[in-house]
Design an enzyme around this catalytic site. Structure first.
Site, PDB file in Angstrom:
ATOM      1  N   TYR A 173      -2.290  -1.171  10.461  1.00  0.00           N
ATOM      2  CA  TYR A 173      -2.311  -1.571   8.959  1.00  0.00           C
ATOM      3  C   TYR A 173      -1.237  -0.828   8.249  1.00  0.00           C
ATOM      4  O   TYR A 173      -0.442  -1.789   7.497  1.00  0.00           O
ATOM      5  CB  TYR A 173      -3.713  -0.683   8.309  1.00  0.00           C
ATOM      6  CG  TYR A 173      -3.748  -0.988   6.811  1.00  0.00           C
ATOM      7  CD1 TYR A 173      -4.019  -2.116   6.242  1.00  0.00           C
ATOM      8  CD2 TYR A 173      -3.435   0.157   5.993  1.00  0.00           C
ATOM      9  CE1 TYR A 173      -4.126  -2.187   4.716  1.00  0.00           C
ATOM     10  CE2 TYR A 173      -3.359   0.004   4.478  1.00  0.00           C
ATOM     11  CZ  TYR A 173      -3.563  -1.068   4.078  1.00  0.00           C
ATOM     12  OH  TYR A 173      -3.902  -1.277   2.672  1.00  0.00           O
ATOM     13  N   SER A 197       0.661  -1.106  -0.030  1.00  0.00           N
ATOM     14  CA  SER A 197      -0.044   0.004  -0.047  1.00  0.00           C
ATOM     15  C   SER A 197       0.860   1.248   0.163  1.00  0.00           C
ATOM     16  O   SER A 197       2.065   1.098   0.486  1.00  0.00           O
ATOM     17  CB  SER A 197      -0.963   0.080   1.234  1.00  0.00           C
ATOM     18  OG  SER A 197      -1.562   1.285   1.392  1.00  0.00           O
TER      19      SER A 197
END
Length: 272
Positions: free
Chosen positions: A154, A141
């Site tokens: 995350y 990401s």
């Protein structure tokens, strides 16, 4: 290079980026082993491939965090002719302050986003090396490049995926096996519903579709790119972490990080 012999293993193939990667590889003639927890979604994906006369998509209902999942996937891939691709896409997030989150859910994020990637690479990559080539595509990401207050675990897990992928790429040099970390910014998928259910979100104008993200990732893996960041804005954002002091990056992430994802403010207490 298009690899059509062997199977492409795609985790998190029930929806979003994983489903698109599976569909696009199948459409270009690559058989796929599609892994996910929602069997009906995988069956639908397989049926669409058959209807379009694309390469077969073989569904495998499996929680990749389960004990021995890597070996199960490896053995099924061998039954189907052996792995040529490994796409570690399965992942999720939770939004909200760390101390307001459920510790069990935070631990689950680490198991899914990090430990399953390591376990599957350990199980599958030796087979890729033995066959003399293959592709590993790990979905990280844009969050991997800086701290992410508001979804701290995350961001940390995706930083792990990026670092692990880069290290593995170097270790596998000259084996014929390439490793690519795909690091997109916002992508239109179900991850936002899972991460902050019921929290209002405005889709940012630079958010890309799962189809676009998948196509970019596949092309990057074909080229052998080690780090792949879609869109010019995301590339620029990633570069900021290389040139600005860490203290500045932390403050910027705290102030604008969740706004970039379409949230007006920190979704306090949001849990999946």
């Amino acid at each position: 290079m298009t690899t059509t012999s062997g199977i492409a293993i795609v985790t998190g193939a029930s929806s979003g980026i994983g489903a698109e990667i599976a569909r696009q590889l199948s459409a270009r003639g690559q058989p796929v082993l599609a892994i996910g927890r929602r069997a009906h979604r995988l069956e639908e994906l397989s049926a669409r491939a058959r209807a379009a006369s694309h390469a077969p998509i073989h569904p495998l209902e499996l929680d990749v965090t389960a004990e021995g999942a890597g070996v199960l996937v490896r053995d099924r891939a061998r039954e189907l002719g052996g792995a040529a691709w490994l796409v570690n896409n399965a992942g999720t997030t939770r939004f909200g302050p760390f101390l307001e989150g459920d510790p069990a859910e935070q631990a689950m994020l680490v198991r899914l986003n990090c430990e399953s990637v390591v376990a599957l690479c350990a199980a599958i990559v030796p087979d890729l090396v033995t066959r003399g080539g293959g592709r590993v595509l790990n979905v990280a990401s844009l969050a991997a490049f800086q701290p992410t207050p508001g979804h701290a675990v995350y961001g940390a897990t995706k930083a792990f995926v990026l670092s692990f992928s880069e290290s593995l790429a170097v270790e596998l040099d000259r084996t014929g096996v390439t490793v690519t970390a795909l690091c997109p910014g916002p992508v239109t998928t179900e991850i936002f519903d899972a991460g902050a259910p019921g929290v209002p979100r405005k889709k940012p104008p630079f958010e890309i579709s799962a189809e676009e993200c998948a196509a970019y990732g596949i092309a990057a893996a074909d080229r052998g790119d080690v780090v792949a960041v879609p869109t010019a804005l995301s590339k620029a954002t990633a570069q900021l972490s290389r040139v600005l002091p860490r203290a500045v990056i932390r403050r910027l992430s705290a102030r604008i990080g969740l706004s970039i994802l379409g949230y007006g403010g920190l979704p306090r207490g949001a849990r999946g």
